[in-house]
Design a protein around this motif. Structure first.
Motif, PDB file in Angstrom:
ATOM      1  N   ILE A  60     -41.174   6.011   6.168  1.00  0.00           N
ATOM      2  CA  ILE A  60     -40.535   4.716   6.407  1.00  0.00           C
ATOM      3  C   ILE A  60     -39.032   4.953   6.550  1.00  0.00           C
ATOM      4  O   ILE A  60     -38.422   5.677   5.764  1.00  0.00           O
ATOM      5  N   GLU A  61     -38.454   4.312   7.578  1.00  0.00           N
ATOM      6  CA  GLU A  61     -37.030   4.555   7.851  1.00  0.00           C
ATOM      7  C   GLU A  61     -36.095   3.532   7.225  1.00  0.00           C
ATOM      8  O   GLU A  61     -34.933   3.809   6.964  1.00  0.00           O
ATOM      9  N   MET A  62     -36.622   2.321   7.028  1.00  0.00           N
ATOM     10  CA  MET A  62     -35.774   1.259   6.470  1.00  0.00           C
ATOM     11  C   MET A  62     -36.562   0.471   5.436  1.00  0.00           C
ATOM     12  O   MET A  62     -37.750   0.220   5.635  1.00  0.00           O
ATOM     13  N   VAL A  63     -35.893   0.091   4.349  1.00  0.00           N
ATOM     14  CA  VAL A  63     -36.576  -0.702   3.334  1.00  0.00           C
ATOM     15  C   VAL A  63     -35.688  -1.865   2.899  1.00  0.00           C
ATOM     16  O   VAL A  63     -34.487  -1.708   2.709  1.00  0.00           O
ATOM     17  N   ILE A  64     -36.320  -3.030   2.827  1.00  0.00           N
ATOM     18  CA  ILE A  64     -35.608  -4.218   2.344  1.00  0.00           C
ATOM     19  C   ILE A  64     -36.276  -4.616   1.034  1.00  0.00           C
ATOM     20  O   ILE A  64     -37.480  -4.896   1.006  1.00  0.00           O
ATOM     21  N   ILE A  65     -35.491  -4.589  -0.032  1.00  0.00           N
ATOM     22  CA  ILE A  65     -36.074  -4.842  -1.355  1.00  0.00           C
ATOM     23  C   ILE A  65     -35.841  -6.303  -1.715  1.00  0.00           C
ATOM     24  O   ILE A  65     -34.709  -6.741  -1.892  1.00  0.00           O
ATOM     25  N   GLY A  66     -36.930  -7.081  -1.771  1.00  0.00           N
ATOM     26  CA  GLY A  66     -36.817  -8.525  -1.991  1.00  0.00           C
ATOM     27  C   GLY A  66     -36.488  -8.915  -3.414  1.00  0.00           C
ATOM     28  O   GLY A  66     -35.455  -9.545  -3.670  1.00  0.00           O
ATOM     29  N   PRO A  67     -37.308  -8.562  -4.397  1.00  0.00           N
ATOM     30  CA  PRO A  67     -37.129  -9.072  -5.755  1.00  0.00           C
ATOM     31  C   PRO A  67     -36.147  -8.269  -6.614  1.00  0.00           C
ATOM     32  O   PRO A  67     -35.806  -7.125  -6.290  1.00  0.00           O
ATOM     33  N   GLU A  97     -27.166  -9.139 -11.964  1.00  0.00           N
ATOM     34  CA  GLU A  97     -28.251 -10.105 -12.208  1.00  0.00           C
ATOM     35  C   GLU A  97     -29.055  -9.747 -13.460  1.00  0.00           C
ATOM     36  O   GLU A  97     -29.496 -10.621 -14.194  1.00  0.00           O
ATOM     37  N   LYS A  98     -29.216  -8.461 -13.687  1.00  0.00           N
ATOM     38  CA  LYS A  98     -30.098  -8.021 -14.768  1.00  0.00           C
ATOM     39  C   LYS A  98     -29.600  -8.465 -16.140  1.00  0.00           C
ATOM     40  O   LYS A  98     -30.384  -8.748 -17.042  1.00  0.00           O
ATOM     41  N   SER A  99     -28.293  -8.493 -16.304  1.00  0.00           N
ATOM     42  CA  SER A  99     -27.762  -8.900 -17.600  1.00  0.00           C
ATOM     43  C   SER A  99     -26.724 -10.000 -17.419  1.00  0.00           C
ATOM     44  O   SER A  99     -25.659  -9.791 -16.846  1.00  0.00           O
ATOM     45  N   ALA A 149     -37.588 -14.295 -14.959  1.00  0.00           N
ATOM     46  CA  ALA A 149     -38.258 -14.992 -13.849  1.00  0.00           C
ATOM     47  C   ALA A 149     -37.887 -16.469 -13.789  1.00  0.00           C
ATOM     48  O   ALA A 149     -38.733 -17.328 -13.536  1.00  0.00           O
ATOM     49  N   GLY A 150     -36.622 -16.773 -14.026  1.00  0.00           N
ATOM     50  CA  GLY A 150     -36.161 -18.163 -13.921  1.00  0.00           C
ATOM     51  C   GLY A 150     -36.587 -19.059 -15.072  1.00  0.00           C
ATOM     52  O   GLY A 150     -36.464 -20.269 -14.992  1.00  0.00           O
ATOM     53  N   ASN A 224     -37.725 -26.403 -15.223  1.00  0.00           N
ATOM     54  CA  ASN A 224     -37.207 -25.538 -14.164  1.00  0.00           C
ATOM     55  C   ASN A 224     -38.336 -24.701 -13.574  1.00  0.00           C
ATOM     56  O   ASN A 224     -39.264 -24.314 -14.273  1.00  0.00           O
ATOM     57  N   THR A 225     -38.227 -24.435 -12.288  1.00  0.00           N
ATOM     58  CA  THR A 225     -39.229 -23.607 -11.595  1.00  0.00           C
ATOM     59  C   THR A 225     -38.498 -22.510 -10.840  1.00  0.00           C
ATOM     60  O   THR A 225     -37.271 -22.427 -10.886  1.00  0.00           O
ATOM     61  N   GLY A 226     -39.245 -21.720 -10.085  1.00  0.00           N
ATOM     62  CA  GLY A 226     -38.611 -20.735  -9.199  1.00  0.00           C
ATOM     63  C   GLY A 226     -37.886 -21.406  -8.034  1.00  0.00           C
ATOM     64  O   GLY A 226     -37.076 -20.787  -7.362  1.00  0.00           O
ATOM     65  N   GLY A 227     -38.160 -22.680  -7.794  1.00  0.00           N
ATOM     66  CA  GLY A 227     -37.541 -23.418  -6.692  1.00  0.00           C
ATOM     67  C   GLY A 227     -38.608 -24.190  -5.927  1.00  0.00           C
ATOM     68  O   GLY A 227     -39.611 -23.627  -5.522  1.00  0.00           O
ATOM     69  N   MET A 228     -38.389 -25.487  -5.753  1.00  0.00           N
ATOM     70  CA  MET A 228     -39.405 -26.363  -5.140  1.00  0.00           C
ATOM     71  C   MET A 228     -39.051 -26.780  -3.714  1.00  0.00           C
ATOM     72  O   MET A 228     -39.815 -27.501  -3.068  1.00  0.00           O
ATOM     73  N   GLY A 229     -37.896 -26.357  -3.257  1.00  0.00           N
ATOM     74  CA  GLY A 229     -37.509 -26.707  -1.897  1.00  0.00           C
ATOM     75  C   GLY A 229     -36.064 -26.337  -1.682  1.00  0.00           C
ATOM     76  O   GLY A 229     -35.352 -25.986  -2.635  1.00  0.00           O
ATOM     77  N   THR A 230     -35.637 -26.394  -0.437  1.00  0.00           N
ATOM     78  CA  THR A 230     -34.273 -25.994  -0.143  1.00  0.00           C
ATOM     79  C   THR A 230     -33.891 -26.491   1.241  1.00  0.00           C
ATOM     80  O   THR A 230     -34.768 -26.830   2.040  1.00  0.00           O
ATOM     81  N   PHE A 231     -32.587 -26.568   1.488  1.00  0.00           N
ATOM     82  CA  PHE A 231     -32.155 -26.885   2.845  1.00  0.00           C
ATOM     83  C   PHE A 231     -30.843 -26.187   3.166  1.00  0.00           C
ATOM     84  O   PHE A 231     -30.131 -25.737   2.271  1.00  0.00           O
ATOM     85  N   SER A 232     -30.563 -26.095   4.450  1.00  0.00           N
ATOM     86  CA  SER A 232     -29.342 -25.446   4.918  1.00  0.00           C
ATOM     87  C   SER A 232     -28.909 -26.138   6.200  1.00  0.00           C
ATOM     88  O   SER A 232     -29.758 -26.434   7.033  1.00  0.00           O
ATOM     89  N   PRO A 233     -27.617 -26.429   6.424  1.00  0.00           N
ATOM     90  CA  PRO A 233     -26.492 -26.119   5.542  1.00  0.00           C
ATOM     91  C   PRO A 233     -26.344 -27.143   4.408  1.00  0.00           C
ATOM     92  O   PRO A 233     -26.926 -28.214   4.479  1.00  0.00           O
ATOM     93  N   SER A 234     -25.538 -26.773   3.422  1.00  0.00           N
ATOM     94  CA  SER A 234     -25.231 -27.707   2.343  1.00  0.00           C
ATOM     95  C   SER A 234     -24.062 -28.579   2.781  1.00  0.00           C
ATOM     96  O   SER A 234     -22.986 -28.076   3.051  1.00  0.00           O
ATOM     97  N   PRO A 235     -24.277 -29.906   2.849  1.00  0.00           N
ATOM     98  CA  PRO A 235     -23.179 -30.783   3.276  1.00  0.00           C
ATOM     99  C   PRO A 235     -22.067 -30.864   2.230  1.00  0.00           C
ATOM    100  O   PRO A 235     -21.009 -31.420   2.491  1.00  0.00           O
ATOM    101  N   HIS A 236     -22.331 -30.279   1.066  1.00  0.00           N
ATOM    102  CA  HIS A 236     -21.320 -30.340   0.001  1.00  0.00           C
ATOM    103  C   HIS A 236     -20.250 -29.266   0.148  1.00  0.00           C
ATOM    104  O   HIS A 236     -19.276 -29.261  -0.589  1.00  0.00           O
ATOM    105  N   ILE A 237     -20.474 -28.317   1.056  1.00  0.00           N
ATOM    106  CA  ILE A 237     -19.488 -27.250   1.215  1.00  0.00           C
ATOM    107  C   ILE A 237     -18.807 -27.379   2.580  1.00  0.00           C
ATOM    108  O   ILE A 237     -19.410 -27.112   3.611  1.00  0.00           O
TER     109      ILE A 237
END
Ligand code: ADP
Ligand code: MG
Length: 416
Positions: A60-67, A97-99, A149-150, A224-237
């Motif tokens: 494998i030439e490229m790896v993207i680590i998600g978690p 992130e770990k600590s 895990a959140g 709290n959960t891992g996340g129930m939804g999301t949107f982009s862009p944020s109008p607050h920024i």
């Protein structure tokens, strides 16, 4: 190019989907889910050691680590040593992130705005502290130091709830080693936002802004959960605020990484509270967000593999990352009982009726030509339209075409 995506969530399906639109890659998901199976080859291995063996054996030439877990355990250090182009920081960078205690010390050292806090490594002192705090200083936030895990963050409204949280973390040891230290911090008021950047150790390039919904129920109620939804862009920024986030937060992180000799090549995610006194950091993640990735990557025009290449070669500065001037909304469907206890193995129907939106699978399995639930968060439906209102309507139209027993989703995602 042979590319492997590590992880099994909606985030990883979105990454695999984005890569599948680019050139003629041979893609692998390790271990992947029912959805990634359609566009990549799923490889059922999970420990870092086995993953590394697989990557090497298959050249494998490229790896993207998600978690975060494989990153915190040093997978990127190993893949880089093996000459594989890697997206994700080494172990030293993943500490951000770990600590949470490490991250707080880092933020204080480099003058990055965050909530005031105090750290305890023994239960008795922590209890003494919360008993002494005046009731009018509540709510407070009690956080387990390590990866949970959140689930390791408790917003407590009085001494009793504070005691319960400390018991859960330090006596019942619900998060194991992750709860050896706790951090008690000031409760920040404002609107939350997620700010993600690609970083190559020398420079960074921002992604489009987003916001996620942490709580299970409409109007931000429930656990709290891992996340129930999301949107982009944020109008607050707006532009001015984004500049402030870059100057006061991201620039200083990069400077800190330099000074600490941390070669950070990956995604940096700042979880922010936009307060009256400006943006403050709630936490950092060392990877793409889930579900934010499901609205960010559908807006990305530049091939992701080119960006990963540039990061690897520390030449991010030279590429122009382009985004679609559109709005994306993702609604997550979970199994009844999530995030506590939920059933698995329910037949998912109606997927073929979704024509306009993207469906990113999370906890699903594909067996005998049928999809079944296999996790708490089952899938996410992402619509990409010209504005948030249209995307929101499309996402809800499409998610209503899908059914499985005990299917649950919030009805107020992107309702501004
Ligand atoms: N200081 C704080 N003030 C107010 N809310 C907070 C604070 N810290 C965390 N939260 C809330 O708790 C959620 C989870 O906290 P976070 O630090 O992001 O930890 P994790 O994602 O590891 O669970 C945040 O998204 C936010 O909603
Ligand atoms: Mg968070």
């Amino acid at each position: 190019m042979k590319i492997a995506v590590i992880g099994s969530g909606g985030r990883e399906h979105a990454i695999g989907w984005r890569l599948s639109k680019e050139n003629s890659h041979k893609l692998y998901s390790v271990p992947g889910n029912g959805g990634t199976k359609e566009i990549t080859e799923n490889v059922d291995v999970s420990s870092n050691k086995k993953i590394l063996e697989f990557l090497k054996e298959n050249e494998i030439e490229m790896v993207i680590i998600g978690p975060e877990i494989p990153l915190a355990e040093g997978l990127a250090d190993e893949t880089r040593k093996s000459g594989i182009i890697t997206l994700g920081p080494n172990k030293d960078g993943a500490r951000i992130e770990k600590s949470k205690v490490w991250a707080k010390n880092f933020m204080n050292k480099y003058n990055i705005p965050t909530a005031d806090h105090i750290v305890f490594d023994d239960y008795d002192s922590a209890i003494k502290y919360v008993e002494k705090v005046r009731e009018d200083r509540y709510p407070l936030v009690v956080k387990a130091d390590g990866l949970a895990a959140g689930k390791g963050v408790f917003i407590v409204k009085d001494t009793e709830e504070a005691r319960d949280a400390l018991n859960t973390i330090m006596v019942e040891k619900k998060f194991g080693e992750a709860g050896k230290k706790v951090e008690i911090e000031e409760f920040l008021r404002g609107v939350e936002a997620s700010y993600l950047v690609f970083m190559d150790g020398e420079k960074y390039k921002p992604m489009v802004t987003s916001k996620d919904y942490k709580q299970l129920l409409d109007n931000d109620r429930g656990p709290n959960t891992g996340g129930m939804g999301t949107f982009s862009p944020s109008p607050h920024i707006d532009r001015a605020l984004e500049q402030k986030i870059q100057q006061n937060i991201i620039d200083r992180v990069l400077e800190g990484f330099h000074k600490e000799n941390i070669d950070y090549r990956g995604v940096l995610y700042a979880g922010l509270m936009l307060t009256e006194d400006g943006p403050k950091v709630l936490e950092f993640n060392c990877r793409f967000g889930d579900p934010e990735t499901q609205v960010i990557l559908p807006r990305l025009k530049t091939p992701l593999s080119e960006i990963v290449h540039a990061i690897n070669e520390v030449s991010l500065e030279k590429i122009d990352i382009k985004w679609k001037d559109k709005a994306a909304v993702c609604v997550i469907a979970a199994s009844d009982g999530y995030p506590i206890e939920y059933e698995k193995g329910k037949h998912i129907t109606g997927l073929e009726n979704v024509k306009k939106s993207l469906v990113f699978h999370a906890g699903t399995k594909f067996v005998n030509e049928k999809y079944y639930t296999a996790g708490g968060r089952v899938l996410g439906v992402t619509a990409v339209e010209n504005n948030l209102r249209k995307s929101r309507e499309q996402a809800y139209r499409d998610i209503s075409k899908i059914t499985f027993e005990g299917m649950y989703y919030r009805n107020d995602i992107a309702k501004l």
